[in-house]
Design a protein around this motif. Structure first.
Motif, PDB file in Angstrom:
ATOM      1  N   ALA A 129      -6.052  -5.824  -6.917  1.00  0.00           N
ATOM      2  CA  ALA A 129      -6.276  -6.350  -6.042  1.00  0.00           C
ATOM      3  C   ALA A 129      -7.152  -5.913  -4.553  1.00  0.00           C
ATOM      4  O   ALA A 129      -7.220  -6.922  -3.706  1.00  0.00           O
ATOM      5  CB  ALA A 129      -4.794  -5.682  -4.310  1.00  0.00           C
ATOM      6  N   ALA A 130      -8.310  -5.785  -4.409  1.00  0.00           N
ATOM      7  CA  ALA A 130      -9.549  -5.190  -3.714  1.00  0.00           C
ATOM      8  C   ALA A 130     -10.226  -6.240  -4.124  1.00  0.00           C
ATOM      9  O   ALA A 130     -10.807  -6.513  -3.473  1.00  0.00           O
ATOM     10  CB  ALA A 130      -9.874  -3.425  -4.020  1.00  0.00           C
ATOM     11  N   GLN A 131     -11.013  -6.268  -5.748  1.00  0.00           N
ATOM     12  CA  GLN A 131     -12.013  -7.189  -5.957  1.00  0.00           C
ATOM     13  C   GLN A 131     -11.699  -8.378  -6.767  1.00  0.00           C
ATOM     14  O   GLN A 131     -12.473  -9.344  -6.111  1.00  0.00           O
ATOM     15  CB  GLN A 131     -12.187  -6.099  -7.744  1.00  0.00           C
ATOM     16  CG  GLN A 131     -12.403  -4.949  -6.998  1.00  0.00           C
ATOM     17  CD  GLN A 131     -13.274  -3.629  -8.678  1.00  0.00           C
ATOM     18  OE1 GLN A 131     -12.903  -4.443  -9.598  1.00  0.00           O
ATOM     19  NE2 GLN A 131     -13.563  -3.105  -8.557  1.00  0.00           N
ATOM     20  N   SER A 132     -10.319  -8.376  -7.206  1.00  0.00           N
ATOM     21  CA  SER A 132     -10.042  -9.957  -7.312  1.00  0.00           C
ATOM     22  C   SER A 132      -9.524 -10.521  -6.208  1.00  0.00           C
ATOM     23  O   SER A 132      -9.185 -11.765  -6.073  1.00  0.00           O
ATOM     24  CB  SER A 132      -8.895  -9.709  -8.726  1.00  0.00           C
ATOM     25  OG  SER A 132      -9.651  -9.749  -9.906  1.00  0.00           O
ATOM     26  N   GLN A 133      -8.874  -9.666  -5.448  1.00  0.00           N
ATOM     27  CA  GLN A 133      -7.901 -10.563  -4.602  1.00  0.00           C
ATOM     28  C   GLN A 133      -8.881 -10.930  -2.883  1.00  0.00           C
ATOM     29  O   GLN A 133      -8.153 -11.114  -2.173  1.00  0.00           O
ATOM     30  CB  GLN A 133      -6.924 -10.652  -4.409  1.00  0.00           C
ATOM     31  CG  GLN A 133      -6.323 -10.992  -6.029  1.00  0.00           C
ATOM     32  CD  GLN A 133      -4.497 -10.514  -5.399  1.00  0.00           C
ATOM     33  OE1 GLN A 133      -3.863  -9.731  -4.766  1.00  0.00           O
ATOM     34  NE2 GLN A 133      -3.660 -11.842  -5.953  1.00  0.00           N
ATOM     35  N   LYS A 134      -9.939  -9.096  -2.922  1.00  0.00           N
ATOM     36  CA  LYS A 134     -10.040  -9.101  -2.046  1.00  0.00           C
ATOM     37  C   LYS A 134      -9.377  -8.534  -0.831  1.00  0.00           C
ATOM     38  O   LYS A 134      -9.961  -8.366   0.253  1.00  0.00           O
ATOM     39  CB  LYS A 134     -10.992 -10.544  -1.281  1.00  0.00           C
ATOM     40  CG  LYS A 134     -12.314 -10.985  -2.356  1.00  0.00           C
ATOM     41  CD  LYS A 134     -12.699 -10.129  -3.266  1.00  0.00           C
ATOM     42  CE  LYS A 134     -13.569 -10.999  -4.321  1.00  0.00           C
ATOM     43  NZ  LYS A 134     -14.745  -9.694  -5.146  1.00  0.00           N
ATOM     44  N   LYS A 135      -8.623  -7.747  -1.029  1.00  0.00           N
ATOM     45  CA  LYS A 135      -7.468  -7.172  -0.080  1.00  0.00           C
ATOM     46  C   LYS A 135      -8.195  -5.988   0.898  1.00  0.00           C
ATOM     47  O   LYS A 135      -8.728  -5.757  -0.406  1.00  0.00           O
ATOM     48  CB  LYS A 135      -6.056  -7.431  -0.693  1.00  0.00           C
ATOM     49  CG  LYS A 135      -5.641  -8.951  -0.860  1.00  0.00           C
ATOM     50  CD  LYS A 135      -3.902  -8.693  -1.416  1.00  0.00           C
ATOM     51  CE  LYS A 135      -3.045  -9.235  -1.505  1.00  0.00           C
ATOM     52  NZ  LYS A 135      -2.027  -9.365  -1.703  1.00  0.00           N
TER      53      LYS A 135
END
Length: 362
Positions: free
Chosen positions: A168-174
Motif C-alpha cells: 500500500a505504501a510503496q506501490s500505491q503511494k498511500k
C-alpha cells in the motif's frame, strides 16, 4: 487452494506392511529435524508450508508400494510434527491439506507407483514454490481497505500484514500511520516496527496493556492468523483476542489477513479447546499447595516519580513463568468483520464454504 495441488493420475490402494528396510530408512531420517531446519533456515516460510514441504520429503524418501502404505507413513509423520510443535494447529493446517490432496490422487494403470510418487512430489513442491503468490494477492485485496491518512492498529508481526502494508505504501503511494503492539513475551511487534520504519511508514510501538487506551485513535484493527477455523474464528499469537475485544468495544472494524492454506477444520468453542502439545494447560496452578518461604526475595517497586527520574529497570518474568503462559489465543468469528485471503474478501461465515470446497463432506 486445492487447485494449487492439481490432480495427478488415478488411485491405487492395496494394504501392505512397511518393509524392514523402509522402517530403518525412516528411523535414520527425522521428519521433525527436517521441519525444524526448514523453519530455522527460512524466516519467510510459514508453518503450514514447512509442514507440506516436510511431507513432500517423506514421499520422496518413501519405499512404499501402495497408496495405503504411503498414507500411513504420512499420517505418522504428521503426528510426529504435531506432537513436537509448540503450535500444532498451524502444522496440522499444512499436513491436512496435503493428506486431502493425496487421497484424491489416482495413478493411471501404465504409471508405476514410484513414478507416481515422483509426480506427487513435483506437484507439491510446485505448490510450495508458488505459495508466496498468496501474500501478493492478499496485499492487492487489502489495498482498498488502506485509505490515505488512516491510522491502523496492528497486532505483533505477521508476514502477510507487513507485505500488505508495504504494498500500500510503496506501490500505491498511500500515506498512513500504524500502531503496533509490542507482542510479548517475544517482542514480535518490534520487528514490524523496524520493517515499516525502514520503509518510511510512521509506526509507533505500544504496550500490549495499552491496546484499549489507544484504540479510540485507530480507524481499524488488522491482524494475521496462525490458523483460520471453520467457524471463522482466528488462532493468533497471544493478544489477538484482546485486540478484537477492544476494537469491538470502540466500534472499530477488525480485519484479518490469512492465506487459504491456513484454513483448518477446527471448531473451538472457547480459548481452552485449542490443540496443545504441552503436558499441562497454560497458567496451571502448582499441583502441590504453596507454602510460605523465607528464601523468596521481594524486589523493590519500579517507579519514576519525577520527570527527570531515570526509567527504572523493569521486573521480568522468569523463563518458567514465560513457558507457563499461553502463546496462542482464539478470537471468535463474531469479533471479526472480514477475512482477506487469496481466495478473496469474505465474512467469517464464508470460511466453512471454502473448506467444504476442499475437503467435501468428509
Amino acid at each position: 487452494m486445492a487447485a494449487g495441488l492439481a490432480t495427478v493420475g488415478e488411485e491405487q490402494s492395496t494394504s501392505s506392511k512397511p518393509s524392514t528396510t523402509q522402517t530403518q530408512n525412516q528411523q535414520e531420517w527425522s521428519a521433525v529435524d527436517y521441519y525444524t531446519n526448514l523453519l530455522h533456515s527460512n524466516d519467510n516460510m510459514s508453518i503450514p508450508i514447512a509442514a507440506i514441504e516436510t511431507l513432500a520429503q517423506v514421499i520422496s524418501r518413501s519405499s512404499s508400494s501402495t497408496t495405503t502404505e504411503l498414507l500411513a507413513q504420512l499420517h505418522s509423520a504428521s503426528q510426529q510434527l504435531a506432537d513436537a510443535s509448540f503450535n500444532p494447529i498451524s502444522t496440522s493446517c499444512g499436513s491436512s491439506l496435503l493428506l486431502r490432496f493425496l487421497t484424491v490422487q489416482r495413478p493411471p494403470p501404465e504409471m508405476s507407483f514410484q513414478e507416481f510418487k515422483k509426480e506427487l512430489v513435483k506437484t507439491v513442491r510446485d505448490f510450495v514454490k508458488g505459495s508466496g503468490r498468496c501474500r501478493r494477492v492478499i496485499a492487492e485485496n487489502m489495498a482498498d481497505f488502506v485509505r490515505d491518512e488512516s491510522v491502523l492498529m496492528v497486532h505483533g508481526y505477521s508476514r502477510v500484514v507487513v507485505q500488505a502494508l508495504l504494498y500500500a505504501a510503496q506501490s500505491q503511494k498511500k500515506r498512513f500511520q500504524v500502531y503496533v503492539t509490542e507482542s510479548r513475551p517475544y517482542g514480535l511487534g518490534l520487528k514490524t516496527h523496524a520493517i515499516l520504519s525502514e520503509a518510511g511508514i510512521d509506526c509507533v510501538v505500544i504496550l500490549d496493556s495499552a491496546v484499549s487506551y489507544i484504540m479510540a485513535k485507530a480507524d481499524y484493527a488488522v491482524c494475521g492468523a496462525e490458523a483460520v477455523c471453520e467457524s471463522g474464528g482466528l488462532v493468533n499469537f497471544i493478544g489477538g483476542y484482546q485486540l478484537a475485544l477492544a476494537a469491538k468495544a470502540h466500534g472499530k472494524p477488525m480485519y484479518a489477513l490469512a492465506e487459504s492454506f491456513k484454513f483448518c477444520r477446527t471448531f473451538p468453542l472457547s480459548q481452552y479447546d485449542l490443540p496443545s502439545s504441552l503436558p499441562l494447560p497454560p497458567l496451571s496452578f502448582p499441583q502441590t499447595p504453596s507454602t510460605p518461604s523465607t528464601s523468596t526475595t521481594i524486589p523493590p517497586t519500579p517507579s519514576r516519580p519525577m520527570l527527570d527520574s531515570p526509567v527504572p529497570t523493569p521486573l521480568s518474568m522468569t523463563d518458567e513463568m514465560t513457558r507457563s503462559n499461553p502463546t496462542l489465543d482464539y478470537t471468535p468469528g463474531e469479533l471479526v468483520n472480514l477475512i482477506i485471503s487469496d481466495l478473496g474478501v469474505m465474512t467469517p461465515a464464508g470460511i466453512s464454504d471454502a473448506l467444504l470446497n476442499v475437503y467435501g463432506g468428509e
